[in-house]
Design an enzyme around this catalytic site. Structure first.
Site, PDB file in Angstrom:
ATOM      1  N   GLY A  52       0.844  -1.197   0.000  1.00 20.56           N
ATOM      2  CA  GLY A  52       0.000   0.000   0.000  1.00 20.56           C
ATOM      3  C   GLY A  52       0.876   1.243   0.000  1.00 20.56           C
ATOM      4  O   GLY A  52       1.874   1.314   0.722  1.00 20.56           O
ATOM      5  N   GLY A  54      -0.517   4.564   0.209  1.00 19.19           N
ATOM      6  CA  GLY A  54      -1.246   5.749   0.639  1.00 19.19           C
ATOM      7  C   GLY A  54      -0.411   6.503   1.666  1.00 19.19           C
ATOM      8  O   GLY A  54       0.805   6.323   1.747  1.00 19.19           O
ATOM      9  N   ALA A  56      -0.089   6.253   4.914  1.00 20.47           N
ATOM     10  CA  ALA A  56       0.640   5.431   5.882  1.00 20.47           C
ATOM     11  C   ALA A  56       1.754   4.653   5.188  1.00 20.47           C
ATOM     12  O   ALA A  56       2.898   4.636   5.656  1.00 20.47           O
ATOM     13  CB  ALA A  56      -0.322   4.486   6.600  1.00 20.47           C
ATOM     14  N   HIS A 278     -20.553   8.936   6.775  1.00 26.02           N
ATOM     15  CA  HIS A 278     -20.252  10.362   6.732  1.00 26.02           C
ATOM     16  C   HIS A 278     -21.511  11.146   6.372  1.00 26.02           C
ATOM     17  O   HIS A 278     -22.201  10.802   5.418  1.00 26.02           O
ATOM     18  CB  HIS A 278     -19.149  10.607   5.696  1.00 26.02           C
ATOM     19  CG  HIS A 278     -18.530  11.962   5.796  1.00 26.02           C
ATOM     20  ND1 HIS A 278     -19.224  13.097   5.487  1.00 26.02           N
ATOM     21  CD2 HIS A 278     -17.293  12.355   6.169  1.00 26.02           C
ATOM     22  CE1 HIS A 278     -18.423  14.139   5.680  1.00 26.02           C
ATOM     23  NE2 HIS A 278     -17.251  13.718   6.094  1.00 26.02           N
ATOM     24  N   SER A 296     -16.794  17.603   1.484  1.00 28.52           N
ATOM     25  CA  SER A 296     -16.048  17.751   2.727  1.00 28.52           C
ATOM     26  C   SER A 296     -16.884  18.285   3.877  1.00 28.52           C
ATOM     27  O   SER A 296     -17.702  19.186   3.738  1.00 28.52           O
ATOM     28  CB  SER A 296     -14.879  18.697   2.523  1.00 28.52           C
ATOM     29  OG  SER A 296     -14.341  19.053   3.783  1.00 28.52           O
ATOM     30  N   ARG A 342     -19.678  13.288  13.223  1.00 29.12           N
ATOM     31  CA  ARG A 342     -20.246  12.633  12.058  1.00 29.12           C
ATOM     32  C   ARG A 342     -21.360  11.652  12.369  1.00 29.12           C
ATOM     33  O   ARG A 342     -22.394  11.630  11.705  1.00 29.12           O
ATOM     34  CB  ARG A 342     -19.125  11.901  11.310  1.00 29.12           C
ATOM     35  CG  ARG A 342     -18.171  12.891  10.716  1.00 29.12           C
ATOM     36  CD  ARG A 342     -16.991  12.224  10.088  1.00 29.12           C
ATOM     37  NE  ARG A 342     -16.185  13.238   9.411  1.00 29.12           N
ATOM     38  CZ  ARG A 342     -15.046  13.017   8.794  1.00 29.12           C
ATOM     39  NH1 ARG A 342     -14.543  11.801   8.766  1.00 29.12           N
ATOM     40  NH2 ARG A 342     -14.401  13.988   8.211  1.00 29.12           N
ATOM     41  N   HIS A 413     -18.027   5.761   4.584  1.00 27.47           N
ATOM     42  CA  HIS A 413     -16.909   6.629   4.272  1.00 27.47           C
ATOM     43  C   HIS A 413     -15.586   6.106   4.817  1.00 27.47           C
ATOM     44  O   HIS A 413     -14.552   6.205   4.186  1.00 27.47           O
ATOM     45  CB  HIS A 413     -17.208   8.007   4.868  1.00 27.47           C
ATOM     46  CG  HIS A 413     -16.083   8.965   4.816  1.00 27.47           C
ATOM     47  ND1 HIS A 413     -15.516   9.353   3.640  1.00 27.47           N
ATOM     48  CD2 HIS A 413     -15.399   9.605   5.792  1.00 27.47           C
ATOM     49  CE1 HIS A 413     -14.535  10.209   3.892  1.00 27.47           C
ATOM     50  NE2 HIS A 413     -14.430  10.356   5.184  1.00 27.47           N
ATOM     51  N   GLU A 437      -5.635   3.275   8.030  1.00 27.82           N
ATOM     52  CA  GLU A 437      -7.013   2.811   8.184  1.00 27.82           C
ATOM     53  C   GLU A 437      -7.081   1.293   8.332  1.00 27.82           C
ATOM     54  O   GLU A 437      -8.074   0.755   8.845  1.00 27.82           O
ATOM     55  CB  GLU A 437      -7.853   3.270   6.971  1.00 27.82           C
ATOM     56  CG  GLU A 437      -9.353   3.115   7.176  1.00 27.82           C
ATOM     57  CD  GLU A 437     -10.181   3.597   5.979  1.00 27.82           C
ATOM     58  OE1 GLU A 437      -9.615   4.257   5.083  1.00 27.82           O
ATOM     59  OE2 GLU A 437     -11.388   3.310   5.948  1.00 27.82           O
ATOM     60  N   ARG A 447     -14.624   8.140  14.158  1.00 28.24           N
ATOM     61  CA  ARG A 447     -13.454   8.976  13.902  1.00 28.24           C
ATOM     62  C   ARG A 447     -13.875  10.431  13.739  1.00 28.24           C
ATOM     63  O   ARG A 447     -14.875  10.715  13.079  1.00 28.24           O
ATOM     64  CB  ARG A 447     -12.730   8.512  12.642  1.00 28.24           C
ATOM     65  CG  ARG A 447     -11.504   9.346  12.325  1.00 28.24           C
ATOM     66  CD  ARG A 447     -10.738   8.798  11.150  1.00 28.24           C
ATOM     67  NE  ARG A 447     -11.470   8.858   9.900  1.00 28.24           N
ATOM     68  CZ  ARG A 447     -11.706   9.972   9.202  1.00 28.24           C
ATOM     69  NH1 ARG A 447     -11.282  11.142   9.657  1.00 28.24           N
ATOM     70  NH2 ARG A 447     -12.363   9.914   8.065  1.00 28.24           N
TER      71      ARG A 447
END
Lengths: 650, 258
Positions: A52, A54, A56, A278, A296, A342, A413, A437, A447
């Site tokens: 991965g 991304g 992280a 979300h 957003s 959220r 989300h 994640e 979160r």
């Protein structure tokens, strides 16, 4: 059988969270002071696999390579710059207190624990809040063009669930700019030879030898070839599983395969029922839609959420008089108003839409209205803050949000659940790490906004580079199994059989058909509101559909060249098995907390009702050989710093 | 309110691999809502193809929010299709009408070899970034983020070019297959910022030379700017050239110092 009996009967794995001793604020420093080190000249003797790329994965791979480790990085994308971190819009939290509004590490820590509805591990969250400061420094040094004030200093805004302005942002493309920053740092190491990059390569299996993660089996998506790679340690930074719902704001290729394959090899999967819905996404417009788009949360800083009070309202929004509008978030949660967290905002919207108060052609949304903001700030300021989001909305919905309110509705989300990890971000399989994640560790049951980017970068930049060294140090000059080891061969053979099986299934329906059907079941029964009856229904429907999948799947093409239908089949297969686990977990957790809302457990005014006596723990599930028979393990959560309290945003 | 389009003919490029001959294949979409995105239409087509036992059309796509830069379709001869400042994934069927014939092709540029059908290999972009598209700042040693104030106009200008999504539309639209807009955008982002000054000249030299290894030369057609879904200004190319010219002197002088 009471819950406790259930737990005692099933606790099969010894879980050690390895939280360092000492006061909360000193734990991370004390860990770093006492960890084992690898001499700079010896680091090159160790190979680390990072799956991965991304936030992280890229930040971990770049930093490990800078330190001198040999890094092999894998992504199924064509380039390391494409991961879905790129789509995060609103911002990243950092406890810098640049605004002098009373922010601090402790306050960010407290907000995150509370926002997670007291279901996260305190020590991990505290470390996250500490690292948030270094992340902002690091990203600015990488050249991330964060928004600035006229004097040249960094600008901040506030975000859902917080009463201070601690969110740093780059227009509505913060995730893009952070990912590109990490990608550039990563690319520098590719150029220098510190990282070997394998693009268009998907993880198919994890290889565990003598109890240690020893490598991975991957599939080259262009040629279909299966290959093994051995290493001293393996990092999975492979994102979340929100696409289990089929319709979500995740990118099309996001999947659970890496985490799920690790789970099947013994890694525990924690809190799979904690999924975040979300509140501000564009509502579904038709049945053939394959993806939902997020708007957003930062829009809630200036937009006001409302529905008409009359369910039969037919006038366009601007003709509805003020006294016939219900600004329900401002009414229900006066101190947070439109910035309520959220989970709370999502449920409020769902309740009104379920009552028939929704807006739009399908009556499946609520208004997010900027009329007042445009009047107060002027169109120019609104355009500068949110221009690209407004443009995106206009493209998708075909309506101009400067003139009529946006229509929004909650959608899947983010997933707070993920692979169980200890304080070092290591799963219960030694040498196998999960970051971003893909792990479960920092967000509890919900979160907060602008915290995902923070966690991905904290894990990759400032946690793994230390903790992996601590694991590797004692392995110096000891041989590790190579890819000729029988376990690698066995994993390759299993992968070959698996993909040949999809190709040979010879049924009539595409993987997408099954994914859509599966997602509907999970959304209906394990989505924003769950009940015992619904979850049991899901647990009978999913296995039945899974049987049909195995019999009636059709994958055209071959396994020897690029075949996206075949890729999809493997991912959907794993989503089926995960879907069952999500429902088992949601059924077992007889309380409501954060994103997990069990209708049976709510307060008189409809808020989540936790049961701290019985459920103040992490549910970490062990693969039981059959997706319908997982074994439950628990890690008790202790709260030393933040006292368990009912979460209130009123 | 949604309307339905009828009888859309898709003329789609099919090619099994880089070394075999390709051809156009026609498919008719009988009816589709104008709320659907262009890629959702391809999803529907692919589902139908699989149902009929045929191989699905291979195309790159991922976020469907216009930000990841993965999608890469030449639609009726225009990179990402007819709508200005819009990626193919954000293009919606309301931009088309019933009975249209739409031609869908892959990016065509020698630096982007074809993989299959509509999918190409854009790794050459990564090679450019690897050669210098970064600021060297190893993890751990960064000073406080507010230490260096950056004037808002500079930060905003850097952001304007940092918005590049690396999709390759600029290359596909260019008659020479040049990557100057892509390369210039990254140079304009980093060379404008105070943090980027230390490597300003070595960066531009390395990136331009890597670009030249893979891509064609710019002859100022301006097609790249018109095709760019993020509407990045061609000014970035001028900035790149200016810095490259300076670098050729400045680097030589510095390296010959002693």
């Amino acid at each position: 059988m009471s819950l406790t009996d259930n737990l005692l009967a099933k606790n099969t794995v010894q879980l050690d969270s390895k939280i360092p001793a000492g006061p909360m604020a000193d734990k991370w420093n004390s860990y770093k002071d006492n960890m084992k080190l690898v001499n700079p000249n010896n680091k090159r003797k160790f190979k680390v696999i990072v799956v991965g790329t991304g936030l992280a994965g890229a930040s971990a791979a770049a930093t490990l390579a800078e330190l001198g480790y040999q890094v092999d990085a894998f992504t199924f994308h064509d380039s390391a710059r494409r991961a879905h971190s790129i789509a995060a819009q609103g911002g990243i939290n950092g406890a810098k207190n640049y605004k002098g509004d009373g922010d601090s590490i402790h306050r960010l820590f407290y907000d995150t624990v509370k926002g997670g509805d007291f279901r996260a591990r305190e020590a991990n969250v505290h470390r996250l809040a500490e690292n948030s400061i270094d992340i902002i420094d690091q990203m600015v040094a990488q050249g991330v063009p964060f928004a600035r004030e006229y004097g040249g200093l960094l600008d901040n805004r506030s975000f859902g669930g917080a009463q201070v302005s601690r969110t740093f942002y780059a227009r509505g493309q913060t995730g893009q700019q952070l990912l590109l920053g990490a990608y550039q740092q990563f690319s520098r190491q590719v150029g220098l030879g510190g990282i070997r990059l394998f693009n268009r390569t998907e993880l198919i299996d994890i290889v565990v030898i003598d109890g240690h993660a020893s490598g991975i089996v991957v599939r080259d998506l262009v040629t279909g070839e299966l290959q093994s790679h051995a290493a001293h340690a393996v990092v999975l930074a492979t994102g979340g599983y929100g696409n289990a719902f089929f319709l979500s704001t995740n990118a099309m290729a996001c999947n659970v395969t890496a985490a799920w394959r690790a789970h099947r090899k013994g890694a525990l999967f924690a809190n799979p029922c904690y999924t975040q819905i979300h509140p501000t996404c564009i509502p579904q417009s038709d049945d053939s839609q394959s993806k939902l788009t997020l708007m957003s949360e930062s829009l809630r800083n200036d937009g006001r959420v409302w529905v008409p009070t009359n369910p039969d309202e037919t006038r366009p929004a601007h003709e509805v008089p003020e006294n016939e509008r219900d600004y329900y978030l401002e009414r229900l949660y006066p101190s947070f108003g439109n910035l309520a967290p959220r989970d709370i905002s999502s449920r409020a919207a769902k309740r009104l839409v379920d009552k028939g108060l929704g807006v739009g052609p399908k009556k499946n949304g609520v208004y997010l209205d900027f009329a007042e903001a445009i009047q107060r700030l002027g169109r120019e300021v609104v355009e500068e803050r949110y221009g690209n989001l407004f443009q995106m909305y206009e493209r998708i919905a075909g309506e101009n949000p400067y003139e009529q309110p946006m229509r929004i509705y909650p959608a899947s989300h983010y997933t707070m659940g993920g692979l169980w990890v200890d304080y070092e971000l290591m799963t219960n399989i030694p040498g196998l790490y999960a970051a971003g994640e893909a792990n479960f560790s920092d967000h509890g049951a919900n979160r907060l906004g602008a915290s995902a980017l923070m966690q991905g970068l904290s894990d990759g930049y400032f946690v793994l580079p230390y903790t992996i060294g601590n694991y590797l140090a004692p392995m110096l000059n000891k041989a590790i199994p190579g890819t000729d080891h029988p376990e690698f061969k066995a994993a390759e053979e299993a992968a070959r059989l698996r993909f040949n099986g999809y190709l040979a299934a010879g049924g009539t329906k595409s993987p997408d058909f099954f994914h859509r059907e599966l997602g509907k079941i999970i959304w209906d029964y394990c989505g924003m509101e769950r009940t015992e009856q619904g979850l049991e229904k899901a647990l009978s429907e999913i296995p039945a559909l899974y049987e049909e999948f195995k019999k009636d799947l059709r994958v055209t093409g071959t396994g020897e060249s690029m075949n996206q239908t075949l890729e999809k089949a493997g991912r959907v297969d794993d989503f089926f098995q995960l879907g069952m686990l999500m429902c088992h977990d949601a059924l077992d957790r007889k309380e409501s907390c954060g994103g997990h809302f069990r209708a049976e457990y709510q307060t008189d005014d409809g808020e989540a009702l936790r049961d701290d006596d019985n459920y103040c723990h992490v549910s970490a599930w062990e693969w039981g050989g059959d997706p319908m028979k997982p074994n439950l393990n628990v890690e008790k959560l202790e709260f030393e710093e933040v006292h368990l309290a009912t979460r209130s945003y009123k | 309110m949604s309307n339905h389009l009828k009888n859309i003919t898709l003329r789609i490029w099919r090619q099994a691999g880089p070394n075999v001959k390709g051809n156009f294949e026609n498919h008719v979409i009988d009816e589709i809502t104008d709320e659907a995105s262009f890629l959702e239409m391809l999803d529907i087509l692919n589902d139908k193809l699989v149902h009929e036992g045929k191989e699905a059309v291979v195309f790159d796509h991922d976020c469907r929010e216009g930000i990841c830069g993965t999608c890469s379709l030449m639609i009726d001869g225009q990179a990402h299709g007819p709508q200005r400042g819009t990626t193919a994934c954000q293009l919606h069927m309301r931009q088309f009408k019933s009975n249209d014939t739409i031609t869908v092709e892959p990016w065509r540029a020698s630096a982007f070899p074809l993989i299959k059908d509509l999918m190409v290999d854009r790794s050459a972009f990564d090679r450019i970034i690897e050669s210098g598209g970064f600021i060297t700042a190893d993890t751990g040693g960064a000073p406080d983020a507010n230490l260096i104030p950056i004037p808002k106009v500079i930060a905003d200008a850097a952001m304007d070019s940092a918005e590049c999504i690396g999709c390759g539309a600029c290359v596909a639209a260019c008659p020479n297959g040049a990557a100057n807009l892509f390369t210039g955008a990254k140079i304009a982002h980093l060379n404008r910022l105070p943090q980027g000054q230390a490597e300003r000249y070595s960066r531009v030299e390395a990136m331009v030379e890597t670009m030249d290894e893979h891509f064609g030369s710019c002859t100022n057609h301006g097609e790249c700017e018109a095709a760019c879904p993020k509407e990045i200004s061609i000014d970035v190319i001028a900035l790149m050239h200016k810095d490259y010219r300076k670098a050729k002197f400045s680097n030589r002088k510095d390296l010959a110092r002693g």
